[in-house]
Write an enzyme that holds these catalytic residues in place. Structure first.
Site: not given
Lengths: 338, 338
Positions: B229, B51, B89, B239
């Site tokens: 992100d 991740r 994702r 984020n």
């Protein structure tokens, strides 16, 4: 056994003992512990068998009654018991309030002290109901309400402060959906608020604490209501750690932020939040979850149990004598019950 | 095995396999999983074996290389693998960025695609070092820095974005103390940030997420630095869930709030935070901690994995080409690398 409408029995007297539901093992187990020694009651408060400012006050009152009974009304012994109980937790002012109130009857004998403790319990429930009625007026007919920690039946004699407002709104026929922060580290929201609201058939969804601000920003939260461990006379509010963050998020999106505060939590001797002692709890609450270690060995933690929400972020205090709005100091003085 | 200075090996190629440290079992176990099938890589991304936006990008690139190898360079098979990886994702834009970059070389054969994935990994580490150098300039000589989630070596090819800034400051001889939010529900702070900083001998203290705002208000935090992100072109930052709350607290107390953002996280096609898709992760991450149920049965949860911090709360973005200050859209256009 005392019956109250919420049907959650938090702290009560039975036979010759104080009985408390063990809040460390909920929701997995509904265990009632009996205490016949005031030292055990002090430990139970310290170890969070019982928690929540009003419930701690009630537990301490019964602890004093127990000491009176054990010592056959010996004033010195009761006084020492009061000191012991007062040393358990520093932040919730109800603890000191209840002990002071018991001390006013210290030389009246064991039976009178037990009656006084019972009265504190019954008044606590009645106050929750009164707060509930005043608070329910603030709840829209259809509302999503976010709450932090557990200010419910389990935090009081019964009914609850913040959850009392929610229960009263539901009782009035309002359609209420509750978002409960899980409330690390002790998980009062995930374990206790979820348990007692589900038991009452009230719609509750649990979120990680980190999600509260984003949910508020998304517009789906109509109001926030929380309890408190101590309100300073300027309106600064000490409550479970994380409350301040929720208040900031509510303020940023103009969502009303209410604090359900029985008068026993209002400390007119305390000028502001800086004067409220903040308890630091044991590291193990952070390093472990339900007995399982989550951190690498040897990494230190911080575990402040409470934070202070400045009065500027508080929309109103909900008390048993009415809703108190800013300026808090003036209004608290004006509305103070006799 | 690739060596990098942080000595944490997050995602790398060995022999005929992609190897990833299994971030679900840290810090209790240091387990390296080998993957030889792109479907396994997609599952590993979805299930959070790996991740962190940059690390996900690197993993996806190696996944494409694996598909090229498996199919002997068959363009249709590689293209399907890209679609599969892109479906894992939704929030981290590096995933799509890395896949697009691999697609530019889709007909160059398996060896070229593996070389490209290796290049993405090496560039990622180099970018972290560059961000670290720029970011370290913002760190006072003695500083307490709060961070949320894990934007470390484990979230990148190595060195880290937010933790890269911290590592670079320490390498410059600055005295840095880190406060790491535990970051429920997946506990990236408690499990991953604590683990990798302790391993590097950097002073780290873990706090429950609920404590961050109060610690910032107390004045003991000099700056906040987090990863991201996806950054929209107006400077809104997606984020890990909880970042917005930290940003609100930093803003309330005028503590600088920095976002370490490699250019691969900056999405100039995305106008603002409202346009960033926010992933909702499985309920089990909230209902359970390390396999143990914390909630009563039958209580629903919400588990948004990210939130958006509005650009007004962001002091600056730290990129590999320099520190970007508001107005972000203009500055991002001006500083955009060729």
């Amino acid at each position: 056994m005392k019956q109250h409408e919420s049907e959650v029995y938090t702290v009560f007297w039975r036979g010759d003992a104080v009985v408390m539901i063990d809040q460390r093992v909920l929701p997995h187990e509904e265990r009632y512990n009996e205490y016949r020694d005031v030292r055990e009651v002090a430990d139970a408060i310290r170890n969070m068998v019982v928690r929540g400012a009003p419930a701690i006050g009630v537990a301490a009152a019964f602890g004093v009654a127990l000491a009176a009974r054990e010592s056959d009304g010996n004033v010195k012994a009761i006084s020492e018991a009061c000191d012991l109980l007062a040393s358990t937790r520093p932040t919730a002012v109800n603890l000191f309030w209840a002990i002071e109130r018991m001390k006013e009857h210290i030389d009246e004998g064991a039976q009178a002290l037990l009656a006084q403790a019972e009265l504190i319990l019954q008044e606590d429930i009645a106050n929750c109901k009164a707060m509930g009625s005043f608070g329910a007026e603030l709840v829209p007919d259809e509302a999503t309400i976010l709450t932090h920690c557990n200010a419910g039946a389990l935090a009081t004699g019964g009914w609850g402060t913040a959850l009392g407002v929610i229960r009263s709104a539901v009782a009035q026929g309002k359609k209420v959906r509750v978002i409960a922060d899980e409330t690390r580290p002790f998980l009062q929201g995930a374990r206790l608020t979820a348990w007692e609201l589900k038991r009452d058939g009230i719609d509750v969804t649990v979120v990680p604490d980190v999600a509260a601000a984003a949910l508020i920003a998304s517009g789906e939260v109509d109001m926030v209501v929380v309890g408190t461990d101590r309100v300073a006379r300027n309106g600064d509010v000490a409550n479970k750690i994380g409350t301040y963050g929720v208040a900031l998020a509510a303020h940023a999106d103009q969502v009303p932020f209410y604090v359900a505060a029985p008068w026993s939590t209002i400390d007119m001797n305390c000028p502001d939040g800086d004067s409220i002692p903040i308890e630091e709890r044991p590291s193990s609450e952070v390093t472990h979850v339900l007995g399982q270690r989550i951190l690498p060995e040897g990494v230190p933690v911080r575990n402040p149990a409470f934070d202070v929400t400045p009065c500027e972020l508080v929309t109103a205090l909900i008390t048993e004598v009415g809703v108190v709005r800013p300026p808090f100091e003036d209004e608290l003085k004006r509305m103070k019950p006799a």
